[in-house]
Design a protein around this motif. Structure first.
Motif, PDB file in Angstrom:
ATOM      1  N   GLU A 200      -1.990   5.835  -3.115  1.00  0.00           N
ATOM      2  CA  GLU A 200      -2.791   4.614  -3.223  1.00  0.00           C
ATOM      3  C   GLU A 200      -4.087   4.911  -4.004  1.00  0.00           C
ATOM      4  O   GLU A 200      -4.798   5.857  -3.673  1.00  0.00           O
ATOM      5  CB  GLU A 200      -3.112   4.122  -1.805  1.00  0.00           C
TER       6      GLU A 200
ATOM      7  N   LYS B 205      -7.717   3.478  -5.039  1.00  0.00           N
ATOM      8  CA  LYS B 205      -8.678   2.454  -4.617  1.00  0.00           C
ATOM      9  C   LYS B 205      -9.188   1.677  -5.831  1.00  0.00           C
ATOM     10  O   LYS B 205      -9.192   2.189  -6.952  1.00  0.00           O
ATOM     11  CB  LYS B 205      -9.848   3.108  -3.880  1.00  0.00           C
TER      12      LYS B 205
ATOM     13  N   GLU C  25      -6.243   3.264   7.898  1.00  0.00           N
ATOM     14  CA  GLU C  25      -5.073   2.782   7.138  1.00  0.00           C
ATOM     15  C   GLU C  25      -3.775   3.418   7.655  1.00  0.00           C
ATOM     16  O   GLU C  25      -2.747   2.760   7.744  1.00  0.00           O
ATOM     17  CB  GLU C  25      -5.260   3.102   5.641  1.00  0.00           C
TER      18      GLU C  25
ATOM     19  N   LYS D 232       0.837  -1.211   0.000  1.00  0.00           N
ATOM     20  CA  LYS D 232       0.000   0.000   0.000  1.00  0.00           C
ATOM     21  C   LYS D 232       0.867   1.255   0.000  1.00  0.00           C
ATOM     22  O   LYS D 232       1.843   1.345   0.744  1.00  0.00           O
ATOM     23  CB  LYS D 232      -0.915  -0.038   1.228  1.00  0.00           C
TER      24      LYS D 232
END
Ligand SMILES: Cc1ncc(COP(=O)(O)O)c(C=O)c1O
Length: 355
Positions: free
Chosen positions: A12, A14, A341, A4
């Motif tokens: 990042e 999605k 995250e 990630k």
């Protein structure tokens, strides 16, 4: 294993955004593309609360930076340094044969707006170039305060590099007097790399008419002609990336831009307090970017080794940029990343560093 991305671009992306690119291609000289391009422009204007002309260019951010130099510098450019990207814009001006000067700023410090006033008072300049979030140092330069000063010099076009800030922290294009705002959506707008964004005022477009040798690919007046007449781009656009940008802007509208800015602040707060517990922050206090944190390697750890070990756990962070390699390391908290995250990342950092 996917690692990630907590690097300051590309960030990042999605899965839903990645998938949005897989729609079949369309003719870029037809109504479907025109609607797509217009939709992107209208959404960006709404999100940023601006009526200025917006160009989506098929190039990374550097392309639009070069375009800005070629289109708007007629007499002499004043650039603000203080990091790799501020200095890069100066180098781009020189590489394009423009007369240009650099205000040198110690890396990690924010520029003092008074220094800019002093230089503009010499009346030598018709353009001022400032980096908002300096991705090499993690400093957020005071573009609002600088904008107040630029208003005292109506002959000056004010250009801002918002490559690592647009979509992650507030920018008031009109109120802050920004004539040209450059960005790239692989950062806070969280799509794959390959596009740049230029948001250009009427005043800047008028300047461009007076500038010779604007080139072809990044000639904003040619882009304006194609957009105004046909809602098209002069050359073939990266259509799949336009799909992704449109999709991402829809997500942002749904989230609400204010909520997005708040999410960035919250993530930044978490990373900063983690960093301050064990290391210290590189940027001058009060000027930390809300989209990435640059951490001073006060413990003398081997940053490359940290990055490797973290990679084995499925996370990517960035080493220091250029001369700051090993002396700092960088954690991005931008785009579509969430606090959950970011907490997962710092937990894994704790484990690798055995803190
Ligand atoms: C502040 C800033 N300006 C300009 C650039 C150059 O953009 P690109 O890599 O998209 O060409 C970057 C890239 O990281 C950046 O962070």
């Amino acid at each position: 294993m996917h690692k990630k991305l907590f690097i300051p671009g590309p960030t990042e992306v999605k899965k839903d955004v990645l998938l949005s690119q897989t729609k079949p291609l369309i003719n870029h000289r037809g109504p479907e593309f025109s609607n797509l391009y217009l939709g992107i422009v209208l959404k960006l204007q709404k999100i940023l609360n601006t009526k200025n002309q917006i160009f989506i260019v098929t190039s990374s951010g550097t392309g639009a930076m070069e375009g800005a130099v070629r289109n708007f510098v007629k007499k002499r450019a004043l650039h603000v340094g203080g990091g790799a990207f501020g200095e890069l814009w100066y180098k781009i001006s020189k590489a394009n044969g423009k007369a240009a000067d650099l205000i040198e700023v110690e890396w990690g410090k924010a520029v003092n707006p008074e220094k800019i006033r002093e230089r503009l008072k010499t009346k030598k300049y018709d353009t001022l170039f400032v980096t908002h979030s300096e991705t090499s140092t993690g400093v957020l330069h005071p573009i609002k305060e600088i904008g107040k000063i630029v208003k005292e010099f109506p002959e000056v076009i004010y250009l801002v590099d918002a490559v690592s800030s647009l979509g992650g922290t507030e920018i008031k294009v009109k109120d802050w007097g920004i004539d040209v705002l450059i960005s790239a959506p692989q950062k806070c707008l969280a799509i794959p790399p390959g596009l740049s964004i230029a948001i250009v005022s009427e005043k800047a477009l008028k300047r461009a008419i007076e500038v010779k040798n604007r080139g072809y690919y990044f000639d904003f007046l040619l882009m304006k002609k194609f957009f105004d007449e046909k809602r098209e781009t002069p050359a073939t656009p990266a259509v799949s990336l336009f799909y992704a940008l449109d999709f991402s802007l829809n997500k942002i509208l749904k989230e609400g831009i204010k909520n997005r800015y708040k999410r960035h602040q919250i993530m930044a707060g978490h990373v900063r307090s983690w960093a301050e517990k064990y290391f210290s922050l590189f940027p001058e206090k009060g000027y930390e970017s809300p989209t990435l944190t640059v951490i001073k390697n006060t413990k003398g750890i081997y940053v490359s080794d940290l990055i490797k070990k973290l990679g084995e756990k499925g996370f990517t962070i960035a080493n220091g940029y250029g001369k700051l390699k090993e002396k700092t390391f960088r954690i991005a908290h931008m785009g579509d990343l969430t606090l959950v995250e970011v907490k997962e990342l710092t937990k894994n950092l704790d484990e690798v560093l055995k803190l």
